[in-house]
Design a protein around this motif. Structure first.
Motif, mmCIF file in Angstrom:
data_model
loop_
_atom_site.group_PDB
_atom_site.id
_atom_site.type_symbol
_atom_site.label_atom_id
_atom_site.label_comp_id
_atom_site.label_asym_id
_atom_site.label_seq_id
_atom_site.Cartn_x
_atom_site.Cartn_y
_atom_site.Cartn_z
ATOM 1 N N THR A 133 2.042 25.930 0.826
ATOM 2 C CA THR A 133 1.559 26.425 0.202
ATOM 3 C C THR A 133 0.470 25.724 1.296
ATOM 4 O OG1 THR A 133 -0.596 26.578 -1.399
ATOM 5 C CG2 THR A 133 1.238 28.560 -0.810
ATOM 6 N N ASP A 134 -0.637 26.097 2.355
ATOM 7 C CA ASP A 134 -1.516 24.899 3.578
ATOM 8 C C ASP A 134 -2.487 25.020 2.158
ATOM 9 O OD1 ASP A 134 -0.130 25.907 5.933
ATOM 10 O OD2 ASP A 134 -1.290 27.516 6.522
ATOM 11 N N THR A 135 -2.627 25.352 1.581
ATOM 12 C CA THR A 135 -3.675 25.209 0.567
ATOM 13 C C THR A 135 -3.510 23.258 -0.026
ATOM 14 O OG1 THR A 135 -5.205 26.825 0.453
ATOM 15 C CG2 THR A 135 -5.915 25.580 -1.367
ATOM 16 N N THR A 136 -2.336 23.763 -0.485
ATOM 17 C CA THR A 136 -1.643 22.656 -1.444
ATOM 18 C C THR A 136 -1.386 21.528 -0.774
ATOM 19 O OG1 THR A 136 -0.383 23.854 -3.237
ATOM 20 C CG2 THR A 136 -0.006 22.183 -3.799
ATOM 21 N N ASN A 137 -0.716 21.841 0.779
ATOM 22 C CA ASN A 137 -0.784 20.406 1.562
ATOM 23 C C ASN A 137 -1.354 19.899 1.777
ATOM 24 O OD1 ASN A 137 1.824 21.382 1.936
ATOM 25 N ND2 ASN A 137 1.898 22.242 3.650
ATOM 26 N N THR A 138 -3.062 20.529 2.055
ATOM 27 C CA THR A 138 -4.218 20.353 2.447
ATOM 28 C C THR A 138 -4.883 19.113 0.887
ATOM 29 O OG1 THR A 138 -4.571 22.243 3.337
ATOM 30 C CG2 THR A 138 -6.961 20.339 2.682
ATOM 31 N N GLU A 139 -4.638 20.208 -0.188
ATOM 32 C CA GLU A 139 -4.947 18.613 -1.045
ATOM 33 C C GLU A 139 -4.200 17.967 -1.310
ATOM 34 O OE1 GLU A 139 -4.404 21.525 -4.616
ATOM 35 O OE2 GLU A 139 -6.184 23.379 -3.872
ATOM 36 N N THR A 140 -1.902 18.069 -1.198
ATOM 37 C CA THR A 140 -1.894 16.660 -1.720
ATOM 38 C C THR A 140 -2.106 15.465 -0.479
ATOM 39 O OG1 THR A 140 -0.381 18.270 -2.736
ATOM 40 C CG2 THR A 140 0.479 16.108 -1.967
ATOM 41 N N GLY A 141 -2.366 16.083 0.746
ATOM 42 C CA GLY A 141 -2.605 15.313 1.977
ATOM 43 C C GLY A 141 -3.850 14.731 1.350
ATOM 44 N N LEU B 272 -4.750 6.094 -0.965
ATOM 45 C CA LEU B 272 -4.630 5.105 0.496
ATOM 46 C C LEU B 272 -5.714 3.918 1.132
ATOM 47 C CD1 LEU B 272 -1.490 7.519 2.718
ATOM 48 C CD2 LEU B 272 -1.777 4.946 1.192
ATOM 49 N N ARG B 273 -6.919 5.400 1.045
ATOM 50 C CA ARG B 273 -8.333 4.628 2.047
ATOM 51 C C ARG B 273 -8.477 3.420 0.334
ATOM 52 N NH1 ARG B 273 -9.783 9.944 3.184
ATOM 53 N NH2 ARG B 273 -10.598 10.381 0.975
ATOM 54 N N HIS B 274 -8.873 3.987 -0.593
ATOM 55 C CA HIS B 274 -9.186 2.980 -2.161
ATOM 56 C C HIS B 274 -8.525 1.678 -2.541
ATOM 57 C CE1 HIS B 274 -10.435 2.381 -5.742
ATOM 58 N NE2 HIS B 274 -9.301 2.063 -6.389
ATOM 59 N N LEU B 275 -6.923 1.322 -1.778
ATOM 60 C CA LEU B 275 -5.845 0.537 -1.962
ATOM 61 C C LEU B 275 -6.404 0.118 -0.948
ATOM 62 C CD1 LEU B 275 -2.765 2.433 -2.624
ATOM 63 C CD2 LEU B 275 -4.224 0.378 -4.265
ATOM 64 N N GLU B 276 -6.408 -0.350 0.289
ATOM 65 C CA GLU B 276 -6.862 -0.282 1.376
ATOM 66 C C GLU B 276 -8.381 -1.025 1.585
ATOM 67 O OE1 GLU B 276 -6.896 -2.700 4.916
ATOM 68 O OE2 GLU B 276 -5.132 -1.470 3.962
ATOM 69 N N ALA B 277 -9.364 -0.357 0.954
ATOM 70 C CA ALA B 277 -10.508 -1.148 0.361
ATOM 71 C C ALA B 277 -10.414 -2.336 0.012
ATOM 72 C CB ALA B 277 -11.701 -0.040 -0.104
ATOM 73 N N ALA B 278 -9.615 -2.164 -1.287
ATOM 74 C CA ALA B 278 -9.481 -3.280 -2.743
ATOM 75 C C ALA B 278 -8.727 -4.376 -2.045
ATOM 76 C CB ALA B 278 -8.482 -2.386 -3.702
ATOM 77 N N ARG B 279 -7.632 -4.307 -1.552
ATOM 78 C CA ARG B 279 -6.965 -5.192 -0.277
ATOM 79 C C ARG B 279 -7.956 -5.800 0.752
ATOM 80 N NH1 ARG B 279 -4.537 -6.276 4.178
ATOM 81 N NH2 ARG B 279 -5.535 -4.715 5.575
ATOM 82 N N LEU C 177 -3.398 3.806 -9.850
ATOM 83 C CA LEU C 177 -2.080 4.205 -11.452
ATOM 84 C C LEU C 177 -2.903 5.461 -11.128
ATOM 85 C CD1 LEU C 177 -1.052 1.202 -12.819
ATOM 86 C CD2 LEU C 177 0.281 2.848 -11.535
ATOM 87 N N GLU C 178 -4.340 5.614 -11.338
ATOM 88 C CA GLU C 178 -4.486 7.415 -11.605
ATOM 89 C C GLU C 178 -4.819 8.164 -10.876
ATOM 90 O OE1 GLU C 178 -9.012 9.422 -13.077
ATOM 91 O OE2 GLU C 178 -8.583 7.306 -13.296
ATOM 92 N N ASN C 179 -4.694 7.694 -8.876
ATOM 93 C CA ASN C 179 -4.952 8.161 -7.547
ATOM 94 C C ASN C 179 -3.110 8.989 -7.729
ATOM 95 O OD1 ASN C 179 -7.214 9.046 -7.180
ATOM 96 N ND2 ASN C 179 -7.058 6.644 -6.275
ATOM 97 N N VAL C 180 -2.211 8.129 -7.858
ATOM 98 C CA VAL C 180 -1.093 8.060 -7.268
ATOM 99 C C VAL C 180 -0.691 8.843 -8.523
ATOM 100 C CG1 VAL C 180 1.883 7.693 -7.788
ATOM 101 C CG2 VAL C 180 -0.085 5.967 -6.927
ATOM 102 N N SER C 181 -1.122 9.085 -10.042
ATOM 103 C CA SER C 181 -0.745 10.152 -10.717
ATOM 104 C C SER C 181 -1.087 11.738 -10.985
ATOM 105 C CB SER C 181 -1.269 9.854 -12.217
ATOM 106 O OG SER C 181 -1.027 10.381 -13.346
#
Length: 55
Positions: free
Chosen positions: A2-10, A17-24, A37-41
């Motif tokens: 659904t569009d809602t799930t696409n939005t949530e997953t996105g 990605l923002r968190h990893l880029e900031a950490a990098r 890992l928690e975000n990926v999970s």
């Protein structure tokens, strides 16, 4: 999906990605592995719930 799930997953993926880029950029990837890992999970769980709902 659904569009809602696409939005949530996105949003989960973008947040991870923002968190990893900031950490990098700060050179702190080791300290952030648990959070990344928690975000990926969470993202995988969201996708799995959607697929289970489709079945």
């Amino acid at each position: 999906m659904t569009d809602t799930t696409n939005t949530e997953t996105g949003e989960h993926l973008r947040a991870a990605l923002r968190h990893l880029e900031a950490a990098r950029q700060e050179g702190e990837l080791r300290k952030t592995n648990a959070v990344a890992l928690e975000n990926v999970s969470n993202t995988v769980s969201t996708v799995l719930r959607e697929y289970e709902g489709d079945g």
